[in-house]
Scaffold this motif. Sequence first.
Motif, PDB file in Angstrom:
ATOM      1  N   ILE A  88       0.859  -1.189   0.000  1.00 61.24           N
ATOM      2  CA  ILE A  88       0.000   0.000   0.000  1.00 61.24           C
ATOM      3  C   ILE A  88       0.900   1.244   0.000  1.00 61.24           C
ATOM      4  N   SER A  89       0.784   2.066  -1.016  1.00 65.36           N
ATOM      5  CA  SER A  89       1.601   3.276  -1.110  1.00 65.36           C
ATOM      6  C   SER A  89       1.125   4.321  -0.098  1.00 65.36           C
ATOM      7  N   ARG A  90       1.900   5.390   0.034  1.00 57.97           N
ATOM      8  CA  ARG A  90       1.508   6.461   0.958  1.00 57.97           C
ATOM      9  C   ARG A  90       0.185   7.092   0.517  1.00 57.97           C
ATOM     10  N   THR A  91       0.015   7.248  -0.783  1.00 56.81           N
ATOM     11  CA  THR A  91      -1.251   7.776  -1.301  1.00 56.81           C
ATOM     12  C   THR A  91      -2.406   6.873  -0.887  1.00 56.81           C
ATOM     13  N   GLY A  92      -2.179   5.567  -0.991  1.00 56.55           N
ATOM     14  CA  GLY A  92      -3.205   4.618  -0.579  1.00 56.55           C
ATOM     15  C   GLY A  92      -3.508   4.694   0.897  1.00 56.55           C
ATOM     16  N   GLN A  93      -2.483   4.898   1.711  1.00 54.29           N
ATOM     17  CA  GLN A  93      -2.675   5.002   3.155  1.00 54.29           C
ATOM     18  C   GLN A  93      -3.517   6.225   3.515  1.00 54.29           C
ATOM     19  N   ILE A  94      -3.255   7.340   2.839  1.00 49.20           N
ATOM     20  CA  ILE A  94      -4.048   8.554   3.077  1.00 49.20           C
ATOM     21  C   ILE A  94      -5.500   8.322   2.663  1.00 49.20           C
ATOM     22  N   PHE A  95      -5.692   7.635   1.552  1.00 55.44           N
ATOM     23  CA  PHE A  95      -7.027   7.310   1.056  1.00 55.44           C
ATOM     24  C   PHE A  95      -7.785   6.481   2.093  1.00 55.44           C
ATOM     25  N   VAL A  96      -7.104   5.501   2.681  1.00 55.40           N
ATOM     26  CA  VAL A  96      -7.719   4.634   3.699  1.00 55.40           C
ATOM     27  C   VAL A  96      -8.117   5.441   4.937  1.00 55.40           C
ATOM     28  N   ALA A  97      -7.200   6.295   5.416  1.00 52.22           N
ATOM     29  CA  ALA A  97      -7.488   7.105   6.601  1.00 52.22           C
ATOM     30  C   ALA A  97      -8.677   8.035   6.363  1.00 52.22           C
ATOM     31  N   ALA A  98      -8.742   8.625   5.178  1.00 50.16           N
ATOM     32  CA  ALA A  98      -9.852   9.521   4.854  1.00 50.16           C
ATOM     33  C   ALA A  98     -11.172   8.755   4.785  1.00 50.16           C
ATOM     34  N   ALA A  99     -11.133   7.514   4.283  1.00 50.79           N
ATOM     35  CA  ALA A  99     -12.346   6.698   4.206  1.00 50.79           C
ATOM     36  C   ALA A  99     -12.896   6.399   5.595  1.00 50.79           C
ATOM     37  N   ILE A 100     -12.003   6.173   6.550  1.00 55.15           N
ATOM     38  CA  ILE A 100     -12.438   5.911   7.931  1.00 55.15           C
ATOM     39  C   ILE A 100     -13.143   7.136   8.508  1.00 55.15           C
ATOM     40  N   LEU A 101     -12.587   8.321   8.264  1.00 55.94           N
ATOM     41  CA  LEU A 101     -13.220   9.551   8.748  1.00 55.94           C
ATOM     42  C   LEU A 101     -14.574   9.761   8.068  1.00 55.94           C
ATOM     43  N   GLY A 102     -14.647   9.445   6.774  1.00 56.80           N
ATOM     44  CA  GLY A 102     -15.912   9.565   6.057  1.00 56.80           C
ATOM     45  C   GLY A 102     -16.971   8.632   6.611  1.00 56.80           C
ATOM     46  N   MET A 103     -16.552   7.421   6.972  1.00 58.54           N
ATOM     47  CA  MET A 103     -17.483   6.463   7.567  1.00 58.54           C
ATOM     48  C   MET A 103     -18.066   6.999   8.877  1.00 58.54           C
ATOM     49  N   ILE A 104     -17.222   7.558   9.714  1.00 60.98           N
ATOM     50  CA  ILE A 104     -17.687   8.104  10.987  1.00 60.98           C
ATOM     51  C   ILE A 104     -18.730   9.190  10.749  1.00 60.98           C
ATOM     52  N   LEU A 105     -18.457  10.075   9.791  1.00 60.82           N
ATOM     53  CA  LEU A 105     -19.411  11.137   9.456  1.00 60.82           C
ATOM     54  C   LEU A 105     -20.701  10.551   8.909  1.00 60.82           C
ATOM     55  N   GLY A 106     -20.581   9.526   8.064  1.00 58.06           N
ATOM     56  CA  GLY A 106     -21.762   8.903   7.474  1.00 58.06           C
ATOM     57  C   GLY A 106     -22.654   8.258   8.512  1.00 58.06           C
ATOM     58  N   ARG A 107     -22.063   7.562   9.480  1.00 56.32           N
ATOM     59  CA  ARG A 107     -22.858   6.919  10.519  1.00 56.32           C
ATOM     60  C   ARG A 107     -23.540   7.941  11.423  1.00 56.32           C
ATOM     61  N   LEU A 108     -22.904   9.097  11.613  1.00 57.34           N
ATOM     62  CA  LEU A 108     -23.491  10.140  12.452  1.00 57.34           C
ATOM     63  C   LEU A 108     -24.667  10.832  11.770  1.00 57.34           C
ATOM     64  N   THR A 109     -24.640  10.882  10.436  1.00 57.44           N
ATOM     65  CA  THR A 109     -25.675  11.627   9.704  1.00 57.44           C
ATOM     66  C   THR A 109     -26.707  10.731   9.019  1.00 57.44           C
ATOM     67  N   ALA A 110     -26.509   9.405   9.044  1.00 56.18           N
ATOM     68  CA  ALA A 110     -27.375   8.497   8.295  1.00 56.18           C
ATOM     69  C   ALA A 110     -28.854   8.654   8.654  1.00 56.18           C
ATOM     70  N   ALA A 111     -29.127   8.833   9.931  1.00 57.20           N
ATOM     71  CA  ALA A 111     -30.524   8.908  10.379  1.00 57.20           C
ATOM     72  C   ALA A 111     -31.215  10.188   9.928  1.00 57.20           C
ATOM     73  N   HIS A 112     -30.446  11.175   9.487  1.00 52.61           N
ATOM     74  CA  HIS A 112     -31.022  12.471   9.126  1.00 52.61           C
ATOM     75  C   HIS A 112     -31.144  12.680   7.618  1.00 52.61           C
ATOM     76  N   VAL A 113     -30.758  11.684   6.827  1.00 47.57           N
ATOM     77  CA  VAL A 113     -30.821  11.802   5.373  1.00 47.57           C
ATOM     78  C   VAL A 113     -31.968  10.939   4.848  1.00 47.57           C
ATOM     79  N   PRO A 114     -32.930  11.514   4.083  1.00 43.86           N
ATOM     80  CA  PRO A 114     -34.040  10.721   3.537  1.00 43.86           C
ATOM     81  C   PRO A 114     -33.519   9.575   2.674  1.00 43.86           C
ATOM     82  N   ALA A 115     -33.992   8.362   2.929  1.00 46.03           N
ATOM     83  CA  ALA A 115     -33.479   7.175   2.232  1.00 46.03           C
ATOM     84  C   ALA A 115     -33.698   7.253   0.722  1.00 46.03           C
ATOM     85  N   GLN A 116     -34.868   7.758   0.313  1.00 42.24           N
ATOM     86  CA  GLN A 116     -35.176   7.803  -1.120  1.00 42.24           C
ATOM     87  C   GLN A 116     -34.251   8.773  -1.852  1.00 42.24           C
ATOM     88  N   LEU A 117     -33.997   9.928  -1.261  1.00 42.43           N
ATOM     89  CA  LEU A 117     -33.080  10.899  -1.862  1.00 42.43           C
ATOM     90  C   LEU A 117     -31.677  10.308  -1.968  1.00 42.43           C
TER      91      LEU A 117
END
Length: 271
Positions: free
Chosen positions: A215-244
């Motif tokens: 895994i290159s350094r670029t790949g490592q940064i990509f992985v770390a950013a995905a983890i942060l995105g997941m945390i944000l997604g789980r926090l906001t999932a209940a507030h986003v209309p499923a159909q939209l």
Amino acid sequence: MLLVTFLGALIGLVLGLTGAGGGILAVPALVVGLGFSMTAATPVALLAVGAAAMVGAMDGLAKKIVRYRAALLMAVLGSLVSHLGVRLAHIIPETILMTLFGMTMFLVAYRMMLKARQARGAALAGTSDEKNCMLNPSTGKLLWTRRCAITLAGIGAATGLFAGMLGVGGGFIIVPAFKRYTDIEMHSIVATSLMVIALISISTVIGILLAGAHISRTGQIFVAAAILGMILGRLTAAHVPAQLLQITFSILTALVAVILLTKTYFPGALA
């Protein structure tokens, strides 16, 4: 650096919101957005999706909504079959792999749009047909019949094959299959899907890394950013209309598929 962070966070965010979509967008983000080859993108995509999914799965375990026995069965079968997918990926020409990936994305986009359009009708229908895997009304746990075990094993095997061959988490298989063949609630389906994705993706990555990939350094940064995105997604999932969310994801997936196939067959068009 900003583009890598943005794309990684986007993948994690979509995965956190849908439990299904982020994985299939990870490889195109790496190939089209960051210039990775298909084979180089596979371990990075799987690690990003797997690590992000594990964060979401831990949240589901804390809330006690993960069907962990079903998840373990599917993950074991998926992990075994994923090695076959990895071998196929090294045999099949990259153009064919990219075409298969693009066609899969179009199918996912179509199914997601169809689900969004049928959402109102499904809510009104409220059918209670017999499913392959049913919950015990008195305990709330799955009734483990042979039919149920075979169904879950099949879902796990299909998920593993796609994970190894195309570098996708497989949530686009798990979530629709769970909805069709079980009567489990949607929030539990998403949490269980994340657990399966995490286990299969990470085990597949370990196999690829042991075979000599890195895994290159670029790949490592990509992985770390995905983890942060997941945390944000789980926090906001209940507030986003499923159909939209379904309509937006469907359009985005179809657009990315067009770009991916254009890059494959007409590389100069996107230069």
